[in-house]
Design a protein around this motif. Structure first.
Motif: not given
Lengths: 509, 314
Positions: A44, A47, A50-53, A69-72, A75, A83, A87
């Motif tokens: 958790t 994640n 990494f911006g997944h949650y 807070n986002h995946t982009e 990155i 993971h 993926t």
């Protein structure tokens, strides 16, 4: 200034507090282990990073700047994540999987030559060799992981997160992975390594952060830590594992001679080829192998769920012609299935119903063999709940609401009270917390001391070395000769797992 | 013998290519949607809408090419509606698609009646005219058939290599294919899966609408009720037949169109021996047979029909 700073991160899933006020800082070139049991909140936390949650509270800084807070954003800030469940798109090539997202989506062409050149250089530099034109579906699990790591390095990551990276690897592959990781950290990469395997931490990391029930319970430098300290931090109390005392073997309980299976038409799973083995009373025979090399078929054969097509199978001295789960239960075979949620229990049914299921087929606890004797069933269940310390709200609790450890105790309670002569245990401690692992292992060891023969299947060599008297290795449906657990080194066993079984009838050599 | 002679006439091949054009436009449209992981059963309705809108645009005094553009735009709008339900809300793609088909088809008829309340016979427009490509159109049979068509047909055929190039040779195409195979991987690389899918569904739906518009603006010159006549469903089947590949889609469309063109002509020879309904049935039976043979081994996009929700506990 730390490269990465997590401050007071909290995250809830419904009632479950998955992360609570976690703060952590990492420097460049460090390999830090995030240690914790299943459900401690490691994945958790990563994640969130990494911006997944999104975190409910707290903030993250990369190089001193707040990370949106986002995946982009993660990155772009140079964070890469490998993971636990890869993926990767199976039907696309390695190259396509790697270059996705590295070029502008509005570009009219891809520079393939440049991309393969860059990929080639990177894979040479870090010893991550791969054929970039292959489809991902053709790769082994170890190779897929290499693709995942390359995917991250291809993007020039500064921080690499690896979630349980060794769960699917042979010892040799693990060794190779660790040397690549050390190379990467020398180049200044910060690596976060999520695991619950203690010995891995000691061999590769610089520092360990331990999570327990969503909280950060401590940080130690690896050179100042040992297994005992770490396991105590992780579990919260001292854990005593069973000790193996040598015993005289008794009679043969199970004997397989040249057993082969064909499988259902159209079935793609690995089949058994010329399996020969013997399990005696007072013996634990371990089956080592990377998951998916025929162990499941072996376990299913021995619990009567599939038929063999050639060879002979003897159980307590009787030859078995027609194999069925019922006849196996009647003869005293206990089954601890790999997937305890779907094959071990009926989740929607009550605890007591699950506990007496096998008794009914023996015509016990019934009135005249047709109606359930509920009174004695409940009594019996209460006794088992007590004896095996199953934590639940009572005999009427729904089985799938129990935790993994308690489900496993339920299965043990159901099977071990019958005093089985033979136990097939397929991955009995996978995914359990350390306390439950110790409990399950102690129960199995006691059963062996009482005279049961046990076939123990696992992918964890350390588990097998502590538990088993003898070992055999499975690869691609073939099995090696039996050897004493102490007689071979881990790297020798690893080579066997990769296919060098040292027998004549192996497929790969 | 007569049938073999038929296969060598310009008329047969010209008709085949005419039938292929709307079919390949619709099939490519559906293929793009499905490659991104979204089944678009709104296709039949979106084609009706495209047929009506393109035609109406021209009938109201608009230019032919802007009419095509208008049809594309309307198709994209319906694609957007489809993706709001299926991509963003994650609802059933089957149900939503059929809903879109019913809604769009009815809306086209309603709008048609609303705008032309007193028309009894369908009014006509001046459709695209054939444009013979110099020299090439003089090659006997095939040249005459292929290079003496309307510009919209040339566009439809050119779209096949264009879609292939975009899907297989550009970063955007890779993102679309990956979104249909493994959306988590797309997300993990920092690309918004929902946007990629929506974009693909909108473009794909636009091409479906242009496929519909081909019928009213190139093949015929008026809008009739029920004129799409199952072409959308054939396109859905062709995508499977083609294993989601543009080149194979063209091949499949040619087989179907060839049978369709053939049946019209064979009917005239057969006299009363075989009922004409049998020939009407033939292309559909053949496509079912072809599907059974080809689609058994088809490698469908792994994430087709699977909605992607970000941040769900994995």
């Amino acid at each position: 200034m730390p490269v990465l700073e997590l401050n007071n991160i909290s995250k809830r899933f419904g009632n479950l507090l998955a992360n609570e006020n976690i703060s952590l800082a990492l420097d460049a070139g460090e390999i830090v282990a995030l240690l914790g049991e299943n459900g401690a909140g490691k994945t958790t936390l990563m994640n969130i990073l990494f911006g997944h949650y999104s975190a409910d509270e707290g903030w993250i800084k990369v190089n001193g700047e707040i990370l949106p807070n986002h995946t982009e954003a993660a990155i772009n800030a140079g964070i890469g994540m490998v993971h636990q469940h890869f993926t990767l798109a199976d039907n696309l090539s390695v190259m396509e999987n790697i270059v996705l997202g590295t070029e502008s989506l509005f570009a009219w062409r891809q520079d393939r030559a440049k991309a393969s050149k860059r990929l080639e250089n990177l894979s040479h530099e870090f010893g991550l060799e791969i054929d970039a034109q292959k489809q991902v579906s053709e790769l082994t699990v170890g190779e897929r992981q290499r693709v995942e790591i390359l995917k991250a390095i291809y993007r020039d990551v500064k921080i690499l997160i690896l979630d349980e990276p060794t769960a699917v690897l042979t010892p040799q592959e693990t060794e190779k992975l660790f040397s690549s990781l050390k190379d990467l950290s020398k180049k200044g990469l910060t690596i976060i390594f999520i695991t619950h395997k203690l010995h891995e931490i000691l061999s590769v990391t610089d520092r360990v952060a331990v999570l327990r029930r969503g909280k950060l319970v401590g940080e130690v430098l690896t050179k100042e830590a040992d297994k005992n300290i770490l396991s105590e931090m992780m579990v919260g109390h001292k854990v005593s594992y069973p000790s193996k005392k040598n015993q005289q073997y008794g009679d043969i309980v199970v004997e397989l001679d040249n057993i082969s299976t064909v499988g259902e038409k159209g079935e793609s799973s690995v089949q058994l080829h010329n399996i020969t083995l013997q399990v005696r009373s007072h013996q634990i025979l371990g089956i080592v192998g990377v998951s998916g090399n025929g162990q499941l078929q072996l376990a299913r054969l021995l619990s009567g769920m599939i038929q063999h097509n050639s060879g002979t199978m003897n159980l307590f001295g009787n030859t078995i012609e027609k194999n069925s789960p019922l006849s196996m239960i009647r003869q005293g075979v206990a089954r601890i299935p790999e997937d305890r949620h779907t094959e071990g229990i009926v989740g929607e049914m009550k605890l007591w119903e699950n506990l007496i299921g096998e008794r009914l087929s023996l015509n016990q606890m019934t009135h005249f063999g047709c109606c359930i004797d509920k009174k004695s069933a409940i009594q019996h269940s209460e006794q088992l709940i007590d004896d095996f310390d199953i934590r639940c709200s009572g005999t009427n609790a729904q089985a799938n609401l129990l935790s993994g450890g308690n489900i496993q105790k339920l299965i043990l309670a159901r099977t071990l009270t019958q005093n089985p002569g033979f136990i097939v245990a397929n991955q009995p401690v996978r995914g359990l917390d350390e306390g439950s692992i110790a409990y399950v292992q102690t129960q199995l060891m006691d059963a062996r001391n009482r005279g049961a023969g046990i076939l123990l299947i696992s992918t964890d060599i350390d588990e097998l070395l502590t538990m088993c008297d003898d070992l055999m290795v499975m690869c691609d449906g073939y099995i090696s000769k039996v050897f004493k657990a102490e007689s071979k080194s881990i790297s020798e066993i690893g080579l066997m797992m990769a296919g060098q079984l040292g027998t004549d009838n192996t497929s790969i050599n | 013998m007569e049938i073999l002679e038929l296969l060598l006439t310009t008329g047969f091949w010209a008709a085949t290519i005419r039938i292929v054009s709307p079919l390949i436009l619709a099939t490519l449209g559906e293929l793009i949607c499905e490659r991104a992981g979204v089944l678009n059963l709104g296709i039949e309705g979106i084609m009706t809408m495209g047929a009506m809108c393109g035609w109406m645009w021209v009938y109201q005094g608009g230019d032919l090419w802007t009419g095509v553009l208008f049809a594309f735009f309307i198709g994209a709008v319906f694609g957007f509606i489809h993706s709001c339900f299926t991509v963003y809300a994650g609802l059933s793609q089957h149900v939503t698609g059929i809903g879109i088909t019913l809604f769009a088809a009815s809306l086209s008829y309603y709008a048609y009646r609303l705008l032309l309340p007193s028309a009894t016979t369908p009014p006509k427009i001046v459709p695209f005219e054939n444009y013979a490509i110099p020299f090439l159109a003089e090659i006997p049979v095939f040249g005459e058939a292929l290079f003496n068509q309307t510009p919209l047909t040339y566009f439809a055929l050119l779209l096949v290599p264009i879609v292939w190039y975009v899907l297989y040779r550009t970063p955007a195409g890779l993102a679309v294919r990956m979104a249909g195979e493994c959306p988590v991987a797309v997300e993990a690389q920092g690309i918004n899966v929902l946007r990629v899918r929506t974009f693909a569904v909108m473009i794909g739906s636009g091409f479906m609408a242009v496929g519909g518009a081909f019928l009213t603006m190139s093949a015929f010159d008026a809008f009739y009720f029920g004129m799409i006549n199952g072409r959308g469903w054939i396109a859905v089947a062709l995508v499977i037949f083609a294993s989601w590949k543009p080149g194979k889609a063209l091949f499949g469309a040619f087989i179907f169109a060839g049978l369709e063109a053939l049946q019209v002509r064979v009917q005239q020879f057969s006299g009363d021996v075989i009922p004409y309904q049998f020939f009407l049935m033939l292309p559909y039976i053949m496509s079912i047979v072809a599907m059974i043979i080809v689609a058994r081994k088809a490698r469908y996009p792994r994430a087709l029909l699977v909605p992607f929700r970000k941040g769900e506990r994995i």
